[in-house]
Write a protein that holds these residues in place. Sequence first.
Motif, short mmCIF file in Angstrom:
data_model
loop_
_atom_site.label_atom_id
_atom_site.label_comp_id
_atom_site.label_asym_id
_atom_site.label_seq_id
_atom_site.Cartn_x
_atom_site.Cartn_y
_atom_site.Cartn_z
N GLN A 26 41.55 27.53 42.35
CA GLN A 26 40.14 27.25 42.12
C GLN A 26 39.42 27.14 43.45
O GLN A 26 40.02 26.72 44.45
CB GLN A 26 39.98 25.97 41.31
CG GLN A 26 40.57 26.09 39.91
CD GLN A 26 40.43 24.82 39.12
OE1 GLN A 26 40.76 23.74 39.59
NE2 GLN A 26 39.94 24.95 37.90
N ASP A 27 38.15 27.51 43.45
CA ASP A 27 37.37 27.35 44.67
C ASP A 27 36.96 25.89 44.81
O ASP A 27 37.30 25.04 43.96
CB ASP A 27 36.18 28.32 44.72
CG ASP A 27 35.09 28.02 43.69
OD1 ASP A 27 35.09 26.93 43.08
OD2 ASP A 27 34.23 28.89 43.50
N LEU A 28 36.22 25.57 45.84
CA LEU A 28 35.87 24.17 46.11
C LEU A 28 34.91 23.59 45.08
O LEU A 28 34.76 22.37 44.98
CB LEU A 28 35.29 24.04 47.52
CG LEU A 28 36.29 24.42 48.63
CD1 LEU A 28 35.61 24.37 50.00
CD2 LEU A 28 37.51 23.54 48.61
N THR A 29 34.27 24.44 44.27
CA THR A 29 33.37 23.94 43.23
C THR A 29 34.09 23.78 41.89
O THR A 29 33.49 23.31 40.93
CB THR A 29 32.17 24.90 43.03
OG1 THR A 29 32.65 26.14 42.49
CG2 THR A 29 31.42 25.12 44.32
N GLY A 30 35.36 24.20 41.81
CA GLY A 30 36.12 24.09 40.57
C GLY A 30 36.16 25.36 39.75
O GLY A 30 36.80 25.39 38.70
N LEU A 31 35.51 26.43 40.21
CA LEU A 31 35.57 27.70 39.50
C LEU A 31 36.92 28.37 39.77
O LEU A 31 37.42 28.35 40.90
CB LEU A 31 34.44 28.63 39.93
CG LEU A 31 33.03 28.18 39.52
CD1 LEU A 31 31.99 29.11 40.12
CD2 LEU A 31 32.90 28.11 38.01
N THR A 32 37.49 28.98 38.76
CA THR A 32 38.81 29.59 38.90
C THR A 32 38.67 30.97 39.54
O THR A 32 37.99 31.85 39.01
CB THR A 32 39.50 29.70 37.53
OG1 THR A 32 39.57 28.39 36.96
CG2 THR A 32 40.91 30.26 37.67
N GLU A 33 39.33 31.14 40.68
CA GLU A 33 39.33 32.42 41.40
C GLU A 33 40.50 33.29 40.94
O GLU A 33 40.37 34.52 40.86
CB GLU A 33 39.46 32.18 42.90
CG GLU A 33 38.31 31.42 43.49
CD GLU A 33 38.55 31.06 44.94
OE1 GLU A 33 37.60 31.23 45.73
OE2 GLU A 33 39.66 30.61 45.30
N LEU A 34 41.66 32.66 40.70
CA LEU A 34 42.87 33.38 40.30
C LEU A 34 43.52 32.67 39.13
O LEU A 34 43.75 31.46 39.18
CB LEU A 34 43.86 33.46 41.47
CG LEU A 34 45.25 34.02 41.16
CD1 LEU A 34 45.18 35.48 40.72
CD2 LEU A 34 46.18 33.87 42.36
N TRP A 35 43.79 33.42 38.09
CA TRP A 35 44.48 32.94 36.89
C TRP A 35 45.81 33.68 36.87
O TRP A 35 45.85 34.90 36.84
CB TRP A 35 43.64 33.30 35.66
CG TRP A 35 44.17 32.88 34.34
CD1 TRP A 35 45.17 33.46 33.62
CD2 TRP A 35 43.67 31.80 33.53
NE1 TRP A 35 45.33 32.81 32.43
CE2 TRP A 35 44.42 31.79 32.34
CE3 TRP A 35 42.67 30.86 33.71
CZ2 TRP A 35 44.20 30.86 31.33
CZ3 TRP A 35 42.44 29.94 32.69
CH2 TRP A 35 43.21 29.95 31.52
N LEU A 36 46.91 32.95 36.90
CA LEU A 36 48.23 33.57 37.04
C LEU A 36 49.14 33.16 35.88
O LEU A 36 49.42 31.99 35.69
CB LEU A 36 48.83 33.14 38.38
CG LEU A 36 50.15 33.70 38.83
CD1 LEU A 36 50.17 35.22 38.74
CD2 LEU A 36 50.43 33.28 40.25
#
Length: 177
Positions: free
Chosen positions: A72-82
């Motif tokens: 997740q980025d610093l705002t809590g948004l998911t950048e990578l789902w694995l």
Amino acid sequence: MALKATIYKATLNIANVDEHLYETHQLTMAQHPSETIERLMVRLLAFARFAHERLEFTKDLFETNMPALWQQDLTGLTELWLEVGLPDEDKVKKASARCQKVAVIAYGSMATDWYQKSSKLKTLRNVAVWALPTETTAALETLCERTMDLQLNVMDGEWTLISDQGSVIIDWQVLQA
């Protein structure tokens, strides 16, 4: 009384000459009572493939709407789902709509058949799929200990995971890039 998770600790030293990445990660992994050693080690290998300071293991076997790992980025948004294993296509499709990048590490004797039958995955541009053959995952199991000191060497596309128990050459099979 409910069974408790088994805790594994790993020091993972990565020397990836191809990507000029040299890092050490201290990992703590909880093995769910229903999880096999094979899956635990595939999760560890998935971490190694996408190593990042914000990549973390989730409670995916407790919470079915979560991936095995996420970044997740610093705002809590998911950048990578694995995901690891053979996830439901709809779960992957939903993740691809919410995340920048989705990756699946498929393993087991049915991995290639699962991918061939997964028509929805093939239409998703931000989804990558790799398969690990059963020979590779079986060899990975032999490296597993409650406390592991692992060295991952990557050079000229060849991945080798080394421990005091031996070494395993990781045979990544790209199904969708």
